[in-house]
Design a protein around this motif. Structure first.
Motif, PDB file in Angstrom:
ATOM      1  N   VAL A 107       4.211   1.346  -6.034  1.00 13.67           N
ATOM      2  CA  VAL A 107       4.618   1.751  -4.694  1.00 13.67           C
ATOM      3  C   VAL A 107       5.747   0.843  -4.227  1.00 13.67           C
ATOM      4  N   VAL A 108       6.783   1.452  -3.671  1.00 13.08           N
ATOM      5  CA  VAL A 108       7.852   0.743  -2.981  1.00 13.08           C
ATOM      6  C   VAL A 108       7.799   1.195  -1.534  1.00 13.08           C
ATOM      7  N   VAL A 109       7.825   0.247  -0.606  1.00 10.92           N
ATOM      8  CA  VAL A 109       7.732   0.602   0.810  1.00 10.92           C
ATOM      9  C   VAL A 109       8.716  -0.254   1.608  1.00 10.92           C
ATOM     10  N   ARG A 110       9.406   0.379   2.517  1.00  9.92           N
ATOM     11  CA  ARG A 110      10.340  -0.318   3.405  1.00  9.92           C
ATOM     12  C   ARG A 110       9.787  -0.255   4.825  1.00  9.92           C
ATOM     13  N   ALA A 140       1.928  -3.088  -7.329  1.00 18.11           N
ATOM     14  CA  ALA A 140       1.483  -2.421  -8.562  1.00 18.11           C
ATOM     15  C   ALA A 140       0.005  -2.755  -8.758  1.00 18.11           C
ATOM     16  N   HIS A 141      -0.319  -3.498  -9.803  1.00 17.44           N
ATOM     17  CA  HIS A 141      -1.720  -3.740 -10.145  1.00 17.44           C
ATOM     18  C   HIS A 141      -2.210  -5.111  -9.715  1.00 17.44           C
ATOM     19  N   ASP A 142      -1.368  -5.845  -8.967  1.00 19.09           N
ATOM     20  CA  ASP A 142      -1.771  -7.163  -8.504  1.00 19.09           C
ATOM     21  C   ASP A 142      -1.372  -7.285  -7.043  1.00 19.09           C
ATOM     22  N   ASP A 143      -0.861  -8.438  -6.610  1.00 20.49           N
ATOM     23  CA  ASP A 143      -0.589  -8.631  -5.195  1.00 20.49           C
ATOM     24  C   ASP A 143       0.780  -8.093  -4.796  1.00 20.49           C
ATOM     25  N   VAL A 144       0.995  -7.958  -3.492  1.00 21.59           N
ATOM     26  CA  VAL A 144       2.268  -7.460  -2.960  1.00 21.59           C
ATOM     27  C   VAL A 144       3.395  -8.415  -3.346  1.00 21.59           C
TER      28      VAL A 144
END
Length: 236
Positions: A4-7, A138-142
């Motif tokens: 995920v990419v989020v702005r 992804a599968h770990d932290d932000v």
């Protein structure tokens, strides 16, 4: 191993922008973006047909999307619940609390222009509110620099504008996604992925883009023609 990419906007008058790429076993059936839950009016999402839940769901002003992460709760196997219900509950305003009876997950939640990320590793549930700017998960932290695809591509997504004229605000991010696909899908830095080389039966299958602000959620959907292999996505 979704991405995920989020702005998050600096101004409450600007929308949240989000790109989510789904990795899943291509033999696990799903329904594309749609209103699959008659008991939840106004909710649309990508449905997992087996469990009936959602990978991503939205309603006006809200969105939630789930990513798998490592973590087994201290429960017998027959007591572990599906993660798909988490997304549907979240988009209705019920965030996970306590000790979920599921395998590990990362949950991205958008409420108006507020974005939070909740991580469950089977032992601890941690929730953070994301500050203005571009973030990856992804599968770990932000924004975890030990995650190869985040280390490789966060800067490119940060530099790509999402305030371009016209309706297709996602085009610069789609161009970055196309650039990531020059890597082998088994490369740990890849976003369009074939995870079988890493011991998982999952491949990238589809992507969604979303623009969310208070009272509005515009979500678009596109599938890859061949799992784990890039083609120019046409979001609709």
């Amino acid at each position: 191993m979704c991405t995920v990419v989020v702005r998050v906007p600096a101004s409450p008058h600007e929308p949240v922008r989000l790109l989510a790429v789904r990795d899943e076993d291509p033999h696990r059936p799903w329904n594309p973006l749609g209103a699959w839950w008659p008991d939840r009016p106004g909710v649309v999402g990508v449905q997992d047909r087996l469990a009936g839940g959602a990978w991503l769901a939205a309603k006006p002003g809200r969105l939630a999307v789930l990513l798998n992460r490592a973590g087994d709760p201290d429960l017998p196997a027959d007591a572990i619940e599906s993660r798909g219900g988490i997304v549907l509950d979240s988009v209705e305003g019920a965030a996970p609390t306590g000790r979920p009876r599921t395998l590990g997950f990362n949950l991205v939640e958008v409420d108006g222009t507020t974005v939070t990320a909740t991580g469950w590793d089977g032992h601890d549930l941690r929730r953070v509110t994301l500050g203005p700017g571009t973030h990856m998960l992804a599968h770990d932290d932000v924004d975890d620099p030990t995650t190869a695809r985040i280390r490789m591509w966060l800067g490119a997504f940060t530099e790509a504008p999402t305030d371009v004229p016209g309706d297709a605000w996602w085009e610069p991010w789609r161009e970055v996604l196309a650039a990531t696909a020059r890597l082998s899908p088994s490369d740990d830095r890849a976003i369009v992925r074939d995870n079988r080389a890493h011991g998982y039966p999952t491949l990238s299958l589809l992507a969604c883009v979303a623009s969310v602000r208070p009272g509005e959620a515009d979500v678009r959907y596109a599938e890859l023609e061949s799992p784990g292999h890039w083609n120019p996505l046409r979001f609709a």
